[in-house]
Design a protein around this motif. Structure first.
Motif, PDB file in Angstrom:
ATOM      1  N   LEU A 198      36.963 -25.876  32.169  1.00  0.00           N
ATOM      2  CA  LEU A 198      37.560 -24.984  33.170  1.00  0.00           C
ATOM      3  C   LEU A 198      37.492 -23.552  32.670  1.00  0.00           C
ATOM      4  O   LEU A 198      37.572 -23.299  31.461  1.00  0.00           O
ATOM      5  CB  LEU A 198      39.029 -25.379  33.405  1.00  0.00           C
ATOM      6  CG  LEU A 198      39.828 -24.611  34.459  1.00  0.00           C
ATOM      7  CD1 LEU A 198      39.305 -24.953  35.853  1.00  0.00           C
ATOM      8  CD2 LEU A 198      41.309 -24.949  34.357  1.00  0.00           C
ATOM      9  N   LEU A 199      37.332 -22.604  33.587  1.00  0.00           N
ATOM     10  CA  LEU A 199      37.399 -21.185  33.256  1.00  0.00           C
ATOM     11  C   LEU A 199      38.520 -20.536  34.059  1.00  0.00           C
ATOM     12  O   LEU A 199      38.634 -20.775  35.274  1.00  0.00           O
ATOM     13  CB  LEU A 199      36.070 -20.484  33.564  1.00  0.00           C
ATOM     14  CG  LEU A 199      34.886 -20.862  32.665  1.00  0.00           C
ATOM     15  CD1 LEU A 199      34.053 -21.938  33.333  1.00  0.00           C
ATOM     16  CD2 LEU A 199      34.038 -19.648  32.345  1.00  0.00           C
ATOM     17  N   GLU A 200      39.333 -19.740  33.374  1.00  0.00           N
ATOM     18  CA  GLU A 200      40.405 -18.993  34.025  1.00  0.00           C
ATOM     19  C   GLU A 200      40.069 -17.511  33.921  1.00  0.00           C
ATOM     20  O   GLU A 200      40.196 -16.892  32.860  1.00  0.00           O
ATOM     21  CB  GLU A 200      41.755 -19.293  33.364  1.00  0.00           C
ATOM     22  CG  GLU A 200      42.183 -20.747  33.498  1.00  0.00           C
ATOM     23  CD  GLU A 200      43.520 -21.016  32.836  1.00  0.00           C
ATOM     24  OE1 GLU A 200      43.941 -20.216  31.969  1.00  0.00           O
ATOM     25  OE2 GLU A 200      44.150 -22.034  33.187  1.00  0.00           O
ATOM     26  N   TYR A 201      39.627 -16.930  35.028  1.00  0.00           N
ATOM     27  CA  TYR A 201      39.178 -15.536  35.048  1.00  0.00           C
ATOM     28  C   TYR A 201      40.369 -14.610  35.256  1.00  0.00           C
ATOM     29  O   TYR A 201      41.119 -14.751  36.217  1.00  0.00           O
ATOM     30  CB  TYR A 201      38.157 -15.344  36.170  1.00  0.00           C
ATOM     31  CG  TYR A 201      37.711 -13.914  36.348  1.00  0.00           C
ATOM     32  CD1 TYR A 201      36.877 -13.308  35.412  1.00  0.00           C
ATOM     33  CD2 TYR A 201      38.119 -13.172  37.454  1.00  0.00           C
ATOM     34  CE1 TYR A 201      36.450 -11.998  35.567  1.00  0.00           C
ATOM     35  CE2 TYR A 201      37.709 -11.856  37.625  1.00  0.00           C
ATOM     36  CZ  TYR A 201      36.879 -11.269  36.678  1.00  0.00           C
ATOM     37  OH  TYR A 201      36.482  -9.971  36.838  1.00  0.00           O
ATOM     38  N   LEU A 202      40.544 -13.641  34.338  1.00  0.00           N
ATOM     39  CA  LEU A 202      41.668 -12.719  34.418  1.00  0.00           C
ATOM     40  C   LEU A 202      41.230 -11.258  34.479  1.00  0.00           C
ATOM     41  O   LEU A 202      42.032 -10.351  34.263  1.00  0.00           O
ATOM     42  CB  LEU A 202      42.596 -12.904  33.198  1.00  0.00           C
ATOM     43  CG  LEU A 202      43.244 -14.271  33.049  1.00  0.00           C
ATOM     44  CD1 LEU A 202      44.061 -14.329  31.772  1.00  0.00           C
ATOM     45  CD2 LEU A 202      44.131 -14.588  34.251  1.00  0.00           C
ATOM     46  N   GLY A 203      39.950 -11.033  34.772  1.00  0.00           N
ATOM     47  CA  GLY A 203      39.462  -9.663  34.834  1.00  0.00           C
ATOM     48  C   GLY A 203      38.771  -9.292  33.542  1.00  0.00           C
ATOM     49  O   GLY A 203      37.600  -9.627  33.321  1.00  0.00           O
ATOM     50  N   ALA A 204      39.465  -8.581  32.664  1.00  0.00           N
ATOM     51  CA  ALA A 204      38.865  -8.173  31.391  1.00  0.00           C
ATOM     52  C   ALA A 204      38.573  -9.378  30.501  1.00  0.00           C
ATOM     53  O   ALA A 204      37.634  -9.361  29.701  1.00  0.00           O
ATOM     54  CB  ALA A 204      39.787  -7.198  30.666  1.00  0.00           C
ATOM     55  N   ASP A 205      39.387 -10.428  30.627  1.00  0.00           N
ATOM     56  CA  ASP A 205      39.220 -11.637  29.813  1.00  0.00           C
ATOM     57  C   ASP A 205      39.011 -12.853  30.699  1.00  0.00           C
ATOM     58  O   ASP A 205      39.425 -12.884  31.869  1.00  0.00           O
ATOM     59  CB  ASP A 205      40.467 -11.894  28.951  1.00  0.00           C
ATOM     60  CG  ASP A 205      40.714 -10.792  27.941  1.00  0.00           C
ATOM     61  OD1 ASP A 205      39.748 -10.289  27.361  1.00  0.00           O
ATOM     62  OD2 ASP A 205      41.890 -10.428  27.752  1.00  0.00           O
ATOM     63  N   THR A 206      38.374 -13.864  30.116  1.00  0.00           N
ATOM     64  CA  THR A 206      38.311 -15.189  30.719  1.00  0.00           C
ATOM     65  C   THR A 206      38.749 -16.194  29.662  1.00  0.00           C
ATOM     66  O   THR A 206      38.325 -16.105  28.498  1.00  0.00           O
ATOM     67  CB  THR A 206      36.888 -15.528  31.200  1.00  0.00           C
ATOM     68  OG1 THR A 206      36.557 -14.680  32.305  1.00  0.00           O
ATOM     69  CG2 THR A 206      36.800 -16.982  31.662  1.00  0.00           C
ATOM     70  N   PHE A 207      39.622 -17.129  30.043  1.00  0.00           N
ATOM     71  CA  PHE A 207      40.009 -18.205  29.141  1.00  0.00           C
ATOM     72  C   PHE A 207      39.109 -19.398  29.437  1.00  0.00           C
ATOM     73  O   PHE A 207      39.090 -19.904  30.569  1.00  0.00           O
ATOM     74  CB  PHE A 207      41.477 -18.582  29.326  1.00  0.00           C
ATOM     75  CG  PHE A 207      42.436 -17.467  29.010  1.00  0.00           C
ATOM     76  CD1 PHE A 207      42.149 -16.542  28.020  1.00  0.00           C
ATOM     77  CD2 PHE A 207      43.630 -17.343  29.702  1.00  0.00           C
ATOM     78  CE1 PHE A 207      43.024 -15.515  27.719  1.00  0.00           C
ATOM     79  CE2 PHE A 207      44.507 -16.319  29.414  1.00  0.00           C
ATOM     80  CZ  PHE A 207      44.206 -15.398  28.422  1.00  0.00           C
ATOM     81  N   VAL A 208      38.373 -19.823  28.419  1.00  0.00           N
ATOM     82  CA  VAL A 208      37.466 -20.960  28.559  1.00  0.00           C
ATOM     83  C   VAL A 208      38.140 -22.169  27.920  1.00  0.00           C
ATOM     84  O   VAL A 208      38.460 -22.150  26.726  1.00  0.00           O
ATOM     85  CB  VAL A 208      36.121 -20.679  27.864  1.00  0.00           C
ATOM     86  CG1 VAL A 208      35.174 -21.872  28.042  1.00  0.00           C
ATOM     87  CG2 VAL A 208      35.490 -19.405  28.408  1.00  0.00           C
ATOM     88  N   ILE A 209      38.376 -23.192  28.695  1.00  0.00           N
ATOM     89  CA  ILE A 209      39.022 -24.410  28.207  1.00  0.00           C
ATOM     90  C   ILE A 209      37.945 -25.468  28.005  1.00  0.00           C
ATOM     91  O   ILE A 209      37.232 -25.829  28.941  1.00  0.00           O
ATOM     92  CB  ILE A 209      40.100 -24.891  29.190  1.00  0.00           C
ATOM     93  CG1 ILE A 209      41.144 -23.787  29.396  1.00  0.00           C
ATOM     94  CG2 ILE A 209      40.781 -26.162  28.676  1.00  0.00           C
ATOM     95  CD1 ILE A 209      42.123 -24.036  30.506  1.00  0.00           C
ATOM     96  N   MET A 210      37.825 -25.934  26.748  1.00  0.00           N
ATOM     97  CA  MET A 210      36.732 -26.834  26.382  1.00  0.00           C
ATOM     98  C   MET A 210      37.262 -28.142  25.822  1.00  0.00           C
ATOM     99  O   MET A 210      38.300 -28.163  25.150  1.00  0.00           O
ATOM    100  CB  MET A 210      35.826 -26.157  25.347  1.00  0.00           C
ATOM    101  CG  MET A 210      35.212 -24.850  25.824  1.00  0.00           C
ATOM    102  SD  MET A 210      34.086 -24.095  24.617  1.00  0.00           S
ATOM    103  CE  MET A 210      32.755 -25.300  24.598  1.00  0.00           C
ATOM    104  N   SER A 211      36.547 -29.223  26.066  1.00  0.00           N
ATOM    105  CA  SER A 211      36.835 -30.519  25.454  1.00  0.00           C
ATOM    106  C   SER A 211      35.984 -30.630  24.202  1.00  0.00           C
ATOM    107  O   SER A 211      34.759 -30.525  24.261  1.00  0.00           O
ATOM    108  CB  SER A 211      36.504 -31.658  26.417  1.00  0.00           C
ATOM    109  OG  SER A 211      37.445 -31.682  27.463  1.00  0.00           O
ATOM    110  N   CYS A 212      36.658 -30.869  23.069  1.00  0.00           N
ATOM    111  CA  CYS A 212      35.957 -30.840  21.773  1.00  0.00           C
ATOM    112  C   CYS A 212      36.180 -32.114  20.972  1.00  0.00           C
ATOM    113  O   CYS A 212      36.584 -32.076  19.798  1.00  0.00           O
ATOM    114  CB  CYS A 212      36.396 -29.616  20.977  1.00  0.00           C
ATOM    115  SG  CYS A 212      35.987 -28.045  21.761  1.00  0.00           S
TER     116      CYS A 212
END
Length: 340
Positions: free
Chosen positions: A282-296
Motif C-alpha cells: 500500500l502507498l499513503e500519499y501525503l504530498g511531500a512524502d509517501t509512506f510505502v507499506i511493504m510485506s517483508c
C-alpha cells in the motif's frame, strides 16, 4: 515561578494503584510535557500536582515548600482545562479579570493586569465580546489569560487543545510556545498528541501504566529511546520493529532479540542490494512524502518514508537498506541495547 519536585508520589483509588512511585524534578521556567496512552496516569499526576487529587504517598515540593497536603488555592498554580469554562454572560475583559475581582484587588490593578494579559495573548480587539462571539482558539486564549493575570508559580495545562480542529491546534501550539518564551514560566502540559509534545517541550515525560518510562528532550527520546514502548510511542509513523534474525546481514549487539528502524531511516534499493526484500502492499500519499507499506517475510510489515513523487506501486518488489547508525536493538524485556 518556581521548581517542582515529585518524590516517590503514589496514587491509589481503593485497591487500584494508578501512580506507582514517580520521582521527577522540574526546573524553574521549564516546559515539561506528560505523554502516554489513555489510562497511563498523566492527567491524574497533573491533578495531584494541582492539589485536585490527594497524594496517597510521597511528597510534592513547590520551590522549597512541601505542598503535599496544601489545598489547590494555596499552591500558587494556575490550571487550564480542556473545557474553556468561561462565563457566557461576561465579556472577555470580565472573564479574564474575574479571579482578581474575586480576590478583592482594586479595579486599577485589575485593569492593568488584564490589559497586559490581553497584549501578550493578542486579545485586545476582543475584550468587549462575549464567549459565544469567539472562535475555539480565541476562547482558549481567554482561558489562558484568566490564568496569566494571577501571576502563578507555574501553569498546568490538561489537554487544552483537544477540542480544537487541526488548523486551530497548529495555531494554538504556536501561541503557547510564544507564551512560554515571553513569560518564561514553569509549565506542565498533558497531552496524548506526540506532535504537541515534540514541538513544545523542553523535556518530555513518557508515562506507561503509572510509571515513568523515560524522561528526556524530544531529540533524546527520538534518537535514544530507552525501551520498545518509548521507541514506538515517539515518532510518526511509529518505529518498525521486527525479529533480529529476520535481517541476518544487520550487525546487532549480543542479546538483541528485536531490531527497530524508523521509516525515515530506510531506503528502497534495487533487488539484491539491501538487507530485506519485500513487496509493496500500500502507498499513503501525503504530498511531500509517501509512506510505502511493504510485506517483508519474517520481518512482517515495514513502513518506509520516501519522496512523495515515488514511482513505486502496489505489487512491486524491492530491497530495503537501513541507515547504519539508525538501527535500534532491544533485549527480551524490550530494553534498548545501545551501540557505542
Amino acid at each position: 515561578m518556581s521548581s517542582i519536585q515529585l518524590k516517590g508520589v503514589e496514587k491509589w483509588f481503593g485497591t487500584a494503584q494508578v501512580i506507582k512511585g514517580v520521582d521527577l524534578d522540574i526546573e524553574e521556567g521549564e516546559f515539561i510535557i506528560f505523554v502516554g496512552p489513555s489510562g497511563c496516569g498523566k492527567s491524574t499526576l497533573l491533578r495531584m500536582i494541582a492539589g485536585l487529587e490527594e497524594t496517597s504517598r510521597g511528597q510534592i515540593l513547590i520551590g522549597d515548600r512541601d505542598a503535599t497536603a496544601e489545598p489547590p488555592n494555596k499552591r500558587g498554580l494556575a490550571m487550564v482545562f480542556q473545557s474553556y469554562a468561561l462565563y457566557p454572560h461576561m465579556s472577555v475583559r470580565e472573564n479574564v479579570g474575574f479571579p482578581l475581582k474575586s480576590a478583592g484587588l482594586p479595579q486599577p490593578d485589575i485593569d492593568a493586569k488584564v490589559d497586559e494579559a490581553a497584549r501578550v495573548l493578542k486579545l485586545d480587539a476582543y475584550m468587549d465580546r462575549r464567549p459565544k462571539d469567539l472562535s475555539g482558539g480565541q476562547r482558549q486564549r481567554v482561558a489562558i489569560g484568566r490564568s496569566i493575570v494571577r501571576d502563578p508559580t507555574a501553569f498546568l495545562f490538561d489537554e487544552p487543545l483537544s477540542n480544537l480542529d487541526a488548523a486551530l491546534r497548529v495555531e494554538m501550539r504556536y501561541e503557547i510556545a510564544k507564551l512560554h518564551q515571553t513569560l518564561k514560566s514553569t509549565m506542565i502540559y498533558v497531552t496524548h498528541d506526540q506532535v504537541e509534545a515534540m514541538t513544545l517541550a523542553d523535556r518530555i515525560v513518557v508515562l506507561e501504566f503509572g510509571t515513568i518510562a523515560q524522561v528526556g528532550t524530544p531529540r533524546e527520546l527520538y534518537e535514544r529511546p530507552a525501551n520498545l514502548f518509548v521507541a514506538q510511542f515517539i515518532g510518526s509513523p511509529r518505529m518498525n520493529v521486527f525479529p533480529a534474525n529476520a535481517a541476518p546481514d544487520v550487525t546487532a549487539p549480543q542479546g538483541a532479540v528485536s531490531l527497530g528502524v524508523r521509516p525515515e531511516h530506510i531506503s528502497v534499493v534495487p533487488a539484491g542490494t539491501g538487507v530485506l526484500n519485500g513487496t509493496v502492499d500500500l502507498l499513503e500519499y501525503l504530498g511531500a512524502d509517501t509512506f510505502v507499506i511493504m510485506s517483508c517475510g519474517e520481518a512482517g510489515q515495514i513502513t518506509v518514508r520516501v519522496n512523495g513523487s515515488t514511482d513505486l506501486k502496489p505489487g512491486d518488489t524491492a530491497d530495503l537498506q537501513f541507515a547504519s547508525d539508525a538501527v535500534h536493538a532491544f533485549d527480551t524485556k524490550g530494553v534498548s541495547l545501545y551501540k557505542d
